[in-house]
Scaffold this active site. Structure first.
Site, short mmCIF file in Angstrom:
data_model
loop_
_atom_site.label_atom_id
_atom_site.label_comp_id
_atom_site.label_asym_id
_atom_site.label_seq_id
_atom_site.Cartn_x
_atom_site.Cartn_y
_atom_site.Cartn_z
CB CYS A 264 -0.97 0.02 1.03
SG CYS A 264 -2.38 1.00 0.88
CG HIS A 354 -4.37 -3.69 2.74
ND1 HIS A 354 -3.86 -3.34 3.89
CD2 HIS A 354 -4.67 -2.63 2.01
CE1 HIS A 354 -3.85 -2.07 4.04
NE2 HIS A 354 -4.40 -1.60 2.94
CD GLU A 356 -3.49 -6.69 5.42
OE1 GLU A 356 -4.70 -5.86 5.24
OE2 GLU A 356 -2.48 -6.58 4.58
#
Length: 380
Positions: A264, A354, A356
């Site tokens: 990001c 992202h 994660e």
């Protein structure tokens, strides 16, 4: 900037955009006044992770999904210590949460943390307006904060813009801390916190990485004081054109050939470190259903996004940079925005989204494994 009191109830609320468009509804969360950049998120779930993502600092989030709050709030899905959004906009809030993990309602949590919101407005019309006109400043006013429309509009137009905002230090940790490896420790990573989400070091810890999370103000010397096998630059809020210090630190890492991974804001920092520019998107990418192609494999992933700025790098060629050849590794299939970069002559790469997966799909989890392979290769 938020001023608020607890107890939303059914007080009237007004949402005012900087171009003069006004929406009227009812208070949701805290009662008072708040200002920020109006952006919309297309996720149908995962609102708690969105609210606690530091990248949303100074933004008023409009949910495109009409029904919000049905799973309530719990203490496990927080991505940071608090809610970071400046304001929250929903169409039809849940009257009663229905989830076995819920401990309180979303309305109660917003009120407890002083987050001013509005419900009962036409979020579809608001989203269409933002798509046509672009993200812009907005104010939400409820209860005693409501004045005549002209006065409210003047207050919105006096609020700071996101362009030129340097916000990472406002959300990052002020003290370094360690997230230990789960199981056998295999590597040490220095993670520069520009607004990191809690799940990110956890994903690395799952792979045997001991993560040293450092403040946004960390120097190159601070990074190498932990003797890292790799360096990570996190997500975060604000305009990347202001992030001169993280860019300088990343260039120091690139000069030392240490494996490097950014997500990001970290992707934008890598772009700047390589000599590319950045620019503000008209209305950005936010949500957990954005299609991205990994150009190195041809695979298409459904991914979680939260960015209003992007890297200006050529899609059709390999670029020469001060650190060797670089190419765009990932691209958004909706609008061809750069979603990833990789160096061909050094162990460094980044993505704009992202991986994660909190909240979001798990399609991109392999990127943490790619980081591990870079560290394994460097050690070998």
């Amino acid at each position: 900037m938020t001023t608020s009191t607890r107890g939303a109830g059914k007080a009237p609320a007004v949402l005012v955009l900087e171009d003069g468009r006004i929406f009227r509804g009812r208070a949701y969360g805290a009662v008072g006044a708040t200002f920020g950049e109006a952006v919309f998120s297309t996720g149908m779930t995962g609102y708690q992770e969105t609210l606690t993502d530091p990248s949303y600092h100074r933004q008023v989030v409009v949910m495109t999904a009409p029904h919000v709050g049905n799973t309530g709030v719990n203490d496990e899905d927080m991505e940071s210590k608090k809610i970071w959004v400046s304001g929250y906009v929903v169409r039809d809030p849940a009257r009663v949460p229905s989830n076995w993990r819920s401990t309180r309602t979303l309305d109660e949590e917003l009120a407890a943390q002083g987050v001013v919101g509005v419900s009962g407005i036409d979020t579809r019309a608001l989203t269409r307006h933002l798509r046509e006109r672009g993200a812009m400043r907005v104010g939400i006013f409820s209860g005693d904060a409501i004045q005549d429309d002209a006065a409210l509009l003047a207050r919105v137009q006096e609020a700071p813009e996101m362009t030129g905002a340097d916000l990472s230090a406002e959300v990052a940790t002020t003290e370094a801390y360690v997230v230990p490896a789960i199981g056998e420790k295999k590597f040490t990573v220095a993670a520069v916190d520009l607004g990191i989400k809690g799940m990110t070091p956890h994903r690395m810890a799952e792979r045997g990485i001991e993560v040293h999370v450092l403040p946004a103000t960390a120097t190159v010397e601070d990074v190498y004081a932990v003797n890292p096998d790799g360096v990570f630059f996190s997500n975060g809020p604000g305009d990347p054109s202001t992030a001169d210090h993280p860019v300088s630190v990343m260039q120091g890492v690139l000069e030392r050939d240490t494996p490097l991974f950014g997500i990001c804001f970290g992707n934008q920092i890598l772009g700047r470190a390589l000599g590319f520019g950045t620019f503000k998107l008209k209305y950005g990418h936010r949500g957990i259903n954005q299609p991205v192609q990994d150009r190195t494999t041809g695979k298409v992933e459904v991914t979680a996004h939260n960015h209003g700025f992007a890297v200006d790098a050529p899609l059709d060629k390999v670029s020469d940079t001060p650190y060797g050849r670089a190419e765009v590794s990932h691209v958004c299939l909706n609008d061809n925005v750069v979603e990833g970069l990789q160096l061909l002559d050094k162990p460094a790469f980044s993505v704009q989204y992202h991986p994660e997966a909190a909240a979001g799909p798990h399609d991109a989890a392999y990127l943490f494994d790619r980081f591990v392979k870079l560290m394994e290769g460097q050690r070998a």
